[in-house]
Design a protein around this motif. Structure first.
Motif, PDB file in Angstrom:
ATOM      1  N   UNK A 185       0.796  -1.218   0.000  1.00  0.00           N
ATOM      2  CA  UNK A 185       0.000   0.000   0.000  1.00  0.00           C
ATOM      3  C   UNK A 185       0.838   1.283   0.000  1.00  0.00           C
ATOM      4  N   UNK A 186       2.167   1.151   0.042  1.00  0.00           N
ATOM      5  CA  UNK A 186       3.018   2.339   0.116  1.00  0.00           C
ATOM      6  C   UNK A 186       2.808   3.253  -1.079  1.00  0.00           C
ATOM      7  N   UNK A 187       2.834   2.678  -2.282  1.00  0.00           N
ATOM      8  CA  UNK A 187       2.772   3.443  -3.530  1.00  0.00           C
ATOM      9  C   UNK A 187       2.144   2.564  -4.608  1.00  0.00           C
ATOM     10  N   UNK A 188       1.800   3.135  -5.746  1.00  0.00           N
ATOM     11  CA  UNK A 188       1.394   2.303  -6.877  1.00  0.00           C
ATOM     12  C   UNK A 188       2.543   1.415  -7.348  1.00  0.00           C
ATOM     13  N   UNK A 231      -2.923  -0.625  -4.493  1.00  0.00           N
ATOM     14  CA  UNK A 231      -3.544  -1.468  -3.468  1.00  0.00           C
ATOM     15  C   UNK A 231      -4.080  -0.587  -2.346  1.00  0.00           C
ATOM     16  N   UNK A 232      -5.393  -0.632  -2.137  1.00  0.00           N
ATOM     17  CA  UNK A 232      -6.023   0.211  -1.139  1.00  0.00           C
ATOM     18  C   UNK A 232      -6.273  -0.573   0.147  1.00  0.00           C
ATOM     19  N   UNK A 233      -6.454   0.182   1.242  1.00  0.00           N
ATOM     20  CA  UNK A 233      -6.558  -0.406   2.565  1.00  0.00           C
ATOM     21  C   UNK A 233      -7.774  -1.318   2.718  1.00  0.00           C
ATOM     22  N   UNK A 234      -8.858  -1.038   1.978  1.00  0.00           N
ATOM     23  CA  UNK A 234     -10.099  -1.789   2.144  1.00  0.00           C
ATOM     24  C   UNK A 234     -10.148  -3.061   1.299  1.00  0.00           C
ATOM     25  N   UNK A 235      -8.990  -3.502   0.775  1.00  0.00           N
ATOM     26  CA  UNK A 235      -8.970  -4.717  -0.030  1.00  0.00           C
ATOM     27  C   UNK A 235      -9.317  -4.501  -1.482  1.00  0.00           C
ATOM     28  N   UNK A 236      -9.464  -3.247  -1.896  1.00  0.00           N
ATOM     29  CA  UNK A 236      -9.743  -2.922  -3.293  1.00  0.00           C
ATOM     30  C   UNK A 236      -8.420  -2.598  -3.993  1.00  0.00           C
ATOM     31  N   UNK A 237      -8.235  -3.119  -5.188  1.00  0.00           N
ATOM     32  CA  UNK A 237      -7.088  -2.784  -6.005  1.00  0.00           C
ATOM     33  C   UNK A 237      -7.581  -2.098  -7.276  1.00  0.00           C
ATOM     34  N   UNK A 238      -6.997  -0.947  -7.559  1.00  0.00           N
ATOM     35  CA  UNK A 238      -7.363  -0.179  -8.751  1.00  0.00           C
ATOM     36  C   UNK A 238      -6.223  -0.299  -9.751  1.00  0.00           C
ATOM     37  N   UNK A 239      -6.561  -0.732 -10.960  1.00  0.00           N
ATOM     38  CA  UNK A 239      -5.554  -0.909 -11.999  1.00  0.00           C
ATOM     39  C   UNK A 239      -5.794   0.067 -13.136  1.00  0.00           C
ATOM     40  N   UNK A 240      -4.711   0.720 -13.555  1.00  0.00           N
ATOM     41  CA  UNK A 240      -4.790   1.595 -14.720  1.00  0.00           C
ATOM     42  C   UNK A 240      -4.079   0.921 -15.874  1.00  0.00           C
ATOM     43  N   UNK A 241      -4.840   0.627 -16.933  1.00  0.00           N
ATOM     44  CA  UNK A 241      -4.251   0.026 -18.124  1.00  0.00           C
ATOM     45  C   UNK A 241      -3.416   1.065 -18.855  1.00  0.00           C
TER      46      UNK A 241
END
Length: 584
Positions: free
Chosen positions: A253-256, A280-290
């Motif tokens: 979670x430190x950085x992308x 990687x976010x604290x709530x278990x959600x991961x956001x990916x940018x293509x």
């Protein structure tokens, strides 16, 4: 990183002193402070020795000893498979074989004779396993405290001034690596030489952070604070997989994280997924940018099992990433994932990468500073040479200007949205290579990558007035008129081609060259930082000066001398260019 070029000039300064000592001219010199000389039995000298010691933990998977290393190449037999290990990348292969099955009995043997390297760089040839076991026993157990310092390193080259008993400089030596430094400090500790370190010196922490130190006191304090600030990974497996779930979660979670290699079911998909970014976010959600700017959302979780730490990724519309991956290696700023069956991801930490790209954010970045064309490939041809010293400036109201020979050529630009993502459209008269619709594939605060069907372009930010070293270089260059004192192309000295020419660098970014017959050659220039300091010069297509069009690395600079070098891909010097101040 910032360091003061004035102090970096100690090497040419002392070299000048030695050269002119036989001349008639007398030069007034302020000697270095005697208090900066290294003391043989001081804590600082011990710190430098420990920091430069050979770290033997990288190959623990084959020798199980952190105080020694096996010289590569070496042949090993892993679970019946013979492997020639000729680089540290092959340790990954060994780890994969050893972890492929949970219920098998793992075995690794080296083929003797081998050469081992001790922490003081002594090399010993061993003929059998028994001789190796004797040395391993002297190393101690896993993760025991040892003398080497692995959490901080010197950035090379560095130099030392050597003194006689009257504290007069008699020599200056340059150190290029840990081995040379460790051997030199051994001579200091044995009172064979009397020396001081030439400051400033850049130190690099385990996470890549750079710290500039300016004297012995700062250096000693910096090493003391950093020496125990990381995991030295002195266990007898490969890589840093002896971590807890909490530590792994925090690290993710430190950085992308940006994808650099990707393999799925033995299929290399790096070209498809390279530079995908995951947050990687604290709530278990991961956001990916293509790479095209699309945003995908999934979930992530971790657990630690007998197989090691596991990272589970789930995406509804991205099956290649959806898997429970083994975290088989964590290096500083790098995470490596794998699963049996030919599945592998390597990700690198990038705190500057932008996950949520918006039109407003793109415009804001573009308008902050100048932008250098660092790469421009059009239809397979590299054309970035045509843009050396000619930065772009993006303004409000869709105005863009390019600085050519000191003059601003105005055009327009537009940020648009297509089905494929955000695009940058540039219109500049006389610049067909730029007049394309570019898809923005990667965006961070100092870097923009663009591409379309057959073309790629990379823009790098150049902010004027904020870098002390670049400011100093600009001041020196603008303060004088220069001539070519030396130009060597390989083994050929071509200096005579430039006799009688003078070079005037103007504040506008224009270069004005006057030839012996009062003719004029013009060009563009820009001094900048890019993992080093550079002077980019672009001359019009007139010989002999067009041959000097290049992004030259600045190796030394004083008020009356600039030494520039051109390196090939192997780090070898191909050309040397020296400019000296013209006496007016």
């Amino acid at each position: 990183m910032k360091f003061k070029m004035r102090t970096l000039l100690l090497i040419p300064f002392f070299a000048l002193l030695l050269f002119t000592s036989c001349q008639d001219e007398v030069i007034d010199i302020t000697p270095p402070d005697e208090s900066e000389a290294l003391v043989a039995d001081s804590e600082l000298t011990s710190f430098i020795s420990s920091t430069s010691a050979k770290d033997g933990s990288a190959d623990n998977i084959i020798d199980k000893a952190s105080c020694l290393s096996v010289e590569l190449p070496v042949t090993v037999v892993v679970n019946g498979l013979e492997i020639i290990v000729d680089s540290e990348d092959d340790f990954d292969v060994i780890e994969t074989i050893l972890k492929e099955f949970d219920d098998d009995e793992d075995n690794l043997e080296m083929v003797f004779p081998i050469t081992i390297i001790l922490s003081d760089y002594t090399e010993i040839v061993l003929n059998n396993r028994e001789e190796l076991e004797v040395l391993i026993a002297e190393c101690g157990d896993e993760n025991e405290e040892d003398d080497d310092i692995e959490c901080i390193d010197f950035q090379y080259p560095i130099s030392f001034s050597i003194y006689d008993t009257d504290f007069r400089v008699i020599d200056v030596i340059e150190i290029e690596n840990d081995r040379a430094l460790h051997k030199f400090i051994k001579r200091v500790k044995n009172a064979e030489v009397f020396a001081s370190l030439d400051f400033p010196v850049t130190m690099v922490l385990a996470d890549g952070t750079e710290i500039v130190v300016n004297n012995n006191e700062e250096l000693e304090s910096t090493i003391r604070e950093a020496k125990d600030a990381c995991d030295e990974d002195d266990d007898n497996d490969y890589g840093d997989d002896d971590f807890t779930k909490e530590r792994l979660d925090e690290y993710l979670q430190i950085c992308p994280w940006v994808v650099y290699e990707f393999e799925r079911n033995n299929q290399d998909n790096t070209a498809e997924y390279k530079e995908y970014a995951l947050n990687f976010k604290e709530d278990g959600v991961v956001v990916m940018r293509a790479r095209e700017g699309d945003i995908l959302t999934g979930t992530w979780s971790t657990r630690v099992t007998d197989r090691g730490a596991l990272l589970k990724l789930e995406f509804d519309n991205l099956a290649d990433f959806t898997l429970e991956w083994i975290v088989y290696d964590i290096e500083y700023g790098v995470i490596k994932l794998y699963e049996v069956g030919g599945n592998r991801i390597i990700m690198k930490k990038n705190c500057d990468v932008v996950i949520d790209i918006t039109k407003e954010r793109i415009e804001s970045y573009l308008q902050e500073c100048l932008w250098r064309v660092a790469r421009l490939n059009v239809n397979g041809a590299d054309n970035e040479k045509d843009y050396i010293g000619t930065p772009l400036k993006f303004y409000e109201n869709n105005v863009v200007k390019i600085r050519v020979n000191g003059e601003l050529v105005e055009g327009t630009y537009e940020i648009g949205v297509r089905n494929t993502g955000f695009i940058l459209q540039i219109t500049l008269e006389g610049r067909p290579d730029l007049q394309l619709e570019w898809l923005i594939t990667f965006l961070e605060s100092g870097l923009i990558k663009l591409e379309n069907v057959n073309n790629q372009m990379i823009l790098k930010r150049h902010c004027e007035g904020v870098d002390e070293d670049v400011n100093y270089i600009n001041d020196v260059i603008l303060s004088s008129v220069w001539d070519v004192a030396l130009y060597e192309d390989g083994d050929v000295n071509k200096t005579e081609n430039y006799f009688g020419y003078t070079i005037d660098f103007l504040d506008s970014g224009r270069i004005k060259v006057t030839d012996p017959n009062d003719g004029t050659i013009v060009g563009s220039w820009l001094a900048y930082r890019n993992e080093g300091l550079f002077l980019g010069m672009l001359f019009e297509d007139v010989e002999p000066f067009y041959a000097l069009t290049h992004r030259w690395q600045i190796k030394e600079i004083t008020q009356n001398r600039i030494e520039l070098k051109d390196y090939n891909a192997n780090g070898e010097i191909e050309r040397i260019l020296v400019l000296e101040q013209v006496e007016l």
